[in-house]
Design a protein around this motif. Structure first.
Motif, PDB file in Angstrom:
ATOM      1  N   ASP A   1     -23.233 -40.841 109.458  1.00  0.00           N
ATOM      2  CA  ASP A   1     -24.153 -40.597 108.336  1.00  0.00           C
ATOM      3  C   ASP A   1     -23.403 -40.669 107.005  1.00  0.00           C
ATOM      4  O   ASP A   1     -22.181 -40.511 106.955  1.00  0.00           O
ATOM      5  CB  ASP A   1     -24.776 -39.188 108.448  1.00  0.00           C
ATOM      6  N   ILE A   2     -24.184 -40.869 105.948  1.00  0.00           N
ATOM      7  CA  ILE A   2     -23.603 -40.856 104.596  1.00  0.00           C
ATOM      8  C   ILE A   2     -24.148 -39.641 103.851  1.00  0.00           C
ATOM      9  O   ILE A   2     -25.353 -39.372 103.882  1.00  0.00           O
ATOM     10  CB  ILE A   2     -23.955 -42.131 103.804  1.00  0.00           C
ATOM     11  N   MET A   3     -23.249 -38.912 103.219  1.00  0.00           N
ATOM     12  CA  MET A   3     -23.649 -37.795 102.354  1.00  0.00           C
ATOM     13  C   MET A   3     -23.241 -38.124 100.928  1.00  0.00           C
ATOM     14  O   MET A   3     -22.060 -38.385 100.667  1.00  0.00           O
ATOM     15  CB  MET A   3     -22.966 -36.497 102.792  1.00  0.00           C
ATOM     16  N   MET A   4     -24.206 -38.111 100.012  1.00  0.00           N
ATOM     17  CA  MET A   4     -23.869 -38.222  98.593  1.00  0.00           C
ATOM     18  C   MET A   4     -23.500 -36.813  98.137  1.00  0.00           C
ATOM     19  O   MET A   4     -24.191 -35.846  98.490  1.00  0.00           O
ATOM     20  CB  MET A   4     -25.072 -38.755  97.818  1.00  0.00           C
ATOM     21  N   ILE A   5     -22.422 -36.695  97.392  1.00  0.00           N
ATOM     22  CA  ILE A   5     -21.973 -35.362  96.977  1.00  0.00           C
ATOM     23  C   ILE A   5     -22.833 -34.862  95.806  1.00  0.00           C
ATOM     24  O   ILE A   5     -22.938 -35.533  94.782  1.00  0.00           O
ATOM     25  CB  ILE A   5     -20.466 -35.361  96.618  1.00  0.00           C
TER      26      ILE A   5
ATOM     27  N   GLN B   1     -23.865 -36.282  88.277  1.00  0.00           N
ATOM     28  CA  GLN B   1     -25.096 -36.255  87.494  1.00  0.00           C
ATOM     29  C   GLN B   1     -26.340 -36.628  88.286  1.00  0.00           C
ATOM     30  O   GLN B   1     -26.363 -37.615  89.026  1.00  0.00           O
ATOM     31  CB  GLN B   1     -24.974 -37.177  86.271  1.00  0.00           C
ATOM     32  N   GLU B   2     -27.364 -35.831  88.041  1.00  0.00           N
ATOM     33  CA  GLU B   2     -28.616 -35.996  88.774  1.00  0.00           C
ATOM     34  C   GLU B   2     -29.249 -37.366  88.534  1.00  0.00           C
ATOM     35  O   GLU B   2     -29.830 -37.948  89.462  1.00  0.00           O
ATOM     36  CB  GLU B   2     -29.586 -34.875  88.383  1.00  0.00           C
ATOM     37  N   THR B   3     -29.133 -37.891  87.323  1.00  0.00           N
ATOM     38  CA  THR B   3     -29.789 -39.188  87.048  1.00  0.00           C
ATOM     39  C   THR B   3     -29.241 -40.281  87.975  1.00  0.00           C
ATOM     40  O   THR B   3     -30.005 -41.091  88.502  1.00  0.00           O
ATOM     41  CB  THR B   3     -29.572 -39.637  85.580  1.00  0.00           C
ATOM     42  N   PHE B   4     -27.928 -40.276  88.190  1.00  0.00           N
ATOM     43  CA  PHE B   4     -27.340 -41.291  89.066  1.00  0.00           C
ATOM     44  C   PHE B   4     -27.683 -41.020  90.530  1.00  0.00           C
ATOM     45  O   PHE B   4     -27.912 -41.940  91.310  1.00  0.00           O
ATOM     46  CB  PHE B   4     -25.820 -41.359  88.863  1.00  0.00           C
ATOM     47  N   ARG B   5     -27.741 -39.735  90.880  1.00  0.00           N
ATOM     48  CA  ARG B   5     -28.095 -39.396  92.271  1.00  0.00           C
ATOM     49  C   ARG B   5     -29.530 -39.805  92.577  1.00  0.00           C
ATOM     50  O   ARG B   5     -29.826 -40.301  93.664  1.00  0.00           O
ATOM     51  CB  ARG B   5     -27.881 -37.906  92.524  1.00  0.00           C
ATOM     52  N   THR B   6     -30.418 -39.613  91.607  1.00  0.00           N
ATOM     53  CA  THR B   6     -31.816 -39.994  91.811  1.00  0.00           C
ATOM     54  C   THR B   6     -31.923 -41.504  92.022  1.00  0.00           C
ATOM     55  O   THR B   6     -32.621 -41.967  92.926  1.00  0.00           O
ATOM     56  CB  THR B   6     -32.658 -39.555  90.580  1.00  0.00           C
ATOM     57  N   LEU B   7     -31.183 -42.243  91.206  1.00  0.00           N
ATOM     58  CA  LEU B   7     -31.172 -43.708  91.346  1.00  0.00           C
ATOM     59  C   LEU B   7     -30.665 -44.104  92.738  1.00  0.00           C
ATOM     60  O   LEU B   7     -31.257 -44.957  93.411  1.00  0.00           O
ATOM     61  CB  LEU B   7     -30.293 -44.331  90.248  1.00  0.00           C
ATOM     62  N   ALA B   8     -29.589 -43.466  93.173  1.00  0.00           N
ATOM     63  CA  ALA B   8     -29.018 -43.775  94.491  1.00  0.00           C
ATOM     64  C   ALA B   8     -30.027 -43.475  95.597  1.00  0.00           C
ATOM     65  O   ALA B   8     -30.172 -44.244  96.551  1.00  0.00           O
ATOM     66  CB  ALA B   8     -27.733 -42.987  94.705  1.00  0.00           C
ATOM     67  N   GLN B   9     -30.743 -42.366  95.451  1.00  0.00           N
ATOM     68  CA  GLN B   9     -31.751 -42.008  96.468  1.00  0.00           C
ATOM     69  C   GLN B   9     -32.877 -43.027  96.499  1.00  0.00           C
ATOM     70  O   GLN B   9     -33.358 -43.391  97.571  1.00  0.00           O
ATOM     71  CB  GLN B   9     -32.331 -40.602  96.198  1.00  0.00           C
TER      72      GLN B   9
ATOM     73  N   LEU C   1     -24.176 -49.291  97.240  1.00  0.00           N
ATOM     74  CA  LEU C   1     -23.422 -49.253  95.985  1.00  0.00           C
ATOM     75  C   LEU C   1     -23.599 -50.523  95.165  1.00  0.00           C
ATOM     76  O   LEU C   1     -23.744 -50.476  93.940  1.00  0.00           O
ATOM     77  CB  LEU C   1     -21.939 -49.008  96.281  1.00  0.00           C
ATOM     78  N   LYS C   2     -23.643 -51.641  95.842  1.00  0.00           N
ATOM     79  CA  LYS C   2     -23.842 -52.916  95.149  1.00  0.00           C
ATOM     80  C   LYS C   2     -25.184 -52.904  94.402  1.00  0.00           C
ATOM     81  O   LYS C   2     -25.279 -53.334  93.252  1.00  0.00           O
ATOM     82  CB  LYS C   2     -23.815 -54.045  96.184  1.00  0.00           C
ATOM     83  N   GLN C   3     -26.182 -52.359  95.051  1.00  0.00           N
ATOM     84  CA  GLN C   3     -27.505 -52.308  94.410  1.00  0.00           C
ATOM     85  C   GLN C   3     -27.539 -51.293  93.270  1.00  0.00           C
ATOM     86  O   GLN C   3     -28.230 -51.506  92.277  1.00  0.00           O
ATOM     87  CB  GLN C   3     -28.577 -51.983  95.462  1.00  0.00           C
ATOM     88  N   ILE C   4     -26.798 -50.201  93.420  1.00  0.00           N
ATOM     89  CA  ILE C   4     -26.731 -49.209  92.333  1.00  0.00           C
ATOM     90  C   ILE C   4     -26.107 -49.881  91.101  1.00  0.00           C
ATOM     91  O   ILE C   4     -26.618 -49.767  89.988  1.00  0.00           O
ATOM     92  CB  ILE C   4     -25.896 -47.971  92.747  1.00  0.00           C
ATOM     93  N   ILE C   5     -25.018 -50.594  91.344  1.00  0.00           N
ATOM     94  CA  ILE C   5     -24.310 -51.245  90.232  1.00  0.00           C
ATOM     95  C   ILE C   5     -25.195 -52.306  89.581  1.00  0.00           C
ATOM     96  O   ILE C   5     -25.202 -52.455  88.362  1.00  0.00           O
ATOM     97  CB  ILE C   5     -22.941 -51.776  90.713  1.00  0.00           C
ATOM     98  N   THR C   6     -25.950 -52.997  90.388  1.00  0.00           N
ATOM     99  CA  THR C   6     -26.891 -53.987  89.835  1.00  0.00           C
ATOM    100  C   THR C   6     -27.920 -53.289  88.939  1.00  0.00           C
ATOM    101  O   THR C   6     -28.296 -53.820  87.888  1.00  0.00           O
ATOM    102  CB  THR C   6     -27.627 -54.722  90.984  1.00  0.00           C
ATOM    103  N   ALA C   7     -28.363 -52.111  89.371  1.00  0.00           N
ATOM    104  CA  ALA C   7     -29.464 -51.424  88.693  1.00  0.00           C
ATOM    105  C   ALA C   7     -29.069 -50.718  87.376  1.00  0.00           C
ATOM    106  O   ALA C   7     -29.927 -50.436  86.560  1.00  0.00           O
ATOM    107  CB  ALA C   7     -30.097 -50.426  89.647  1.00  0.00           C
ATOM    108  N   ILE C   8     -27.776 -50.429  87.214  1.00  0.00           N
ATOM    109  CA  ILE C   8     -27.409 -49.659  86.007  1.00  0.00           C
ATOM    110  C   ILE C   8     -26.907 -50.550  84.862  1.00  0.00           C
ATOM    111  O   ILE C   8     -26.617 -51.703  85.052  1.00  0.00           O
ATOM    112  CB  ILE C   8     -26.379 -48.539  86.288  1.00  0.00           C
TER     113      ILE C   8
END
Ligand code: HPA
Length: 270
Positions: free
Chosen positions: A123-127, A159-167, A263-270
């Protein structure tokens, strides 16, 4: 310290056509991300002024400059661990350098033991938050106010903003992304059953031997941070099996493509 950081950063910045926006430490679980980077330049740590070099198995030591999903990035292939004998100042030095290079977001990954009974290996856990159990603090000693405050706020290190995006990205891809508390310990021993139990009691969802020092220094410099743990073994009394570095590496490798994809998609999105 300021002068040294400037020297390292200006040595590296010679090789950039564009200042990096994102810094990535390719810890266990993100090693494969290097294949997604369009590499402009690779610099061995040994070539960099004032830079510590890594020795631990599975962690090569070089800095990679390039683009990922079209964004300029700087990536560290090979992490500096406290258990190798480096001081906390050395362990966190690369974070200071990356900040000076101009990054706006730092991404960390690690392998961790699962403490939350809802988790399983792979599993993956985001901190979401951490508990610092290292015996030495990276900010102990004289504070340079130009780097950050003497008493840094730690209320939102991840930061919550980045965590929300990742979710959101995980959801679109139908990937289960846990969010939890990472307990950072010095290692190099894995935990005894009693220690795993205690780490759960104090509020840990996962335990590992890295990330917390870097996260503290990122918070000191007000650097945005996203961090991910791959659960490579379970530290739940009754489910504890013998664990080795090789098993940790194997379990992390199996999940790596999933974390890389997110992660690739997160980087694309920001
Ligand atoms: N404990 C500490 N560090 C770790 C573990 C663990 O169980 N697994 C991977 N890194």
């Amino acid at each position: 310290m300021l002068e040294r950081i400037n020297e390292t950063a200006s040595y590296i910045s010679k090789y950039f056509s564009k200042a990096p926006e994102i810094g990535i430490i390719l810890g266990t679980g993100l090693g494969g991300l290097v294949r997604e980077i369009t590499v402009e330049k690779e610099i061995p740590y040994s070539e960099l002024p004032h830079f510590p070099t890594s020795s631990v198995e599975g962690h090569a030591g070089k800095l990679i400059i390039g683009t990922l999903a079209g964004k300029p990035v700087v990536a560290m292939q090979g992490r500096i661990h406290y258990y190798e004998g480096w001081s906390m100042k050395d362990v966190t030095y690369p974070i200071r350098v990356m900040k000076f290079l101009g990054i706006k977001l730092l991404v960390l990954s690690n392998a961790a033991g699962g403490l939350n009974p809802d988790y399983k290996v792979g599993d993956i856990m985001m901190i979401r938050d951490h508990i610092n159990l290292f015996p030495e603090h990276p900010l102990r000693g004289e504070n340079d106010n130009s780097l950050g405050p003497r008493f840094p706020d730690m209320s939102e290190v991840y930061q919550e903003t980045f965590r929300t995006l990742a979710q959101q990205i995980a959801k679109v891809n139908d990937i289960k992304l846990h969010e939890g508390v990472y307990a950072g310990v010095s290692g190099p021993t894995f935990e005894t059953p009693a220690e795993y139990h205690w780490l759960r009691v104090i509020g840990g969802d996962a335990v590992g031997m890295s990330t917390v020092p870097e996260a503290i220094v990122a918070a000191h410099m007000r650097l945005n941070l996203l961090a991910f743990s791959i659960i490579t073994d379970m530290g739940i009394v009754g489910q504890i099996e013998k664990v080795s570095h090789e098993e940790v590496q194997r379990a992390a490798m199996a999940t790596e493509p999933i974390l890389t994809k997110i992660l690739k998609q997160i980087i694309t999105a920001i």
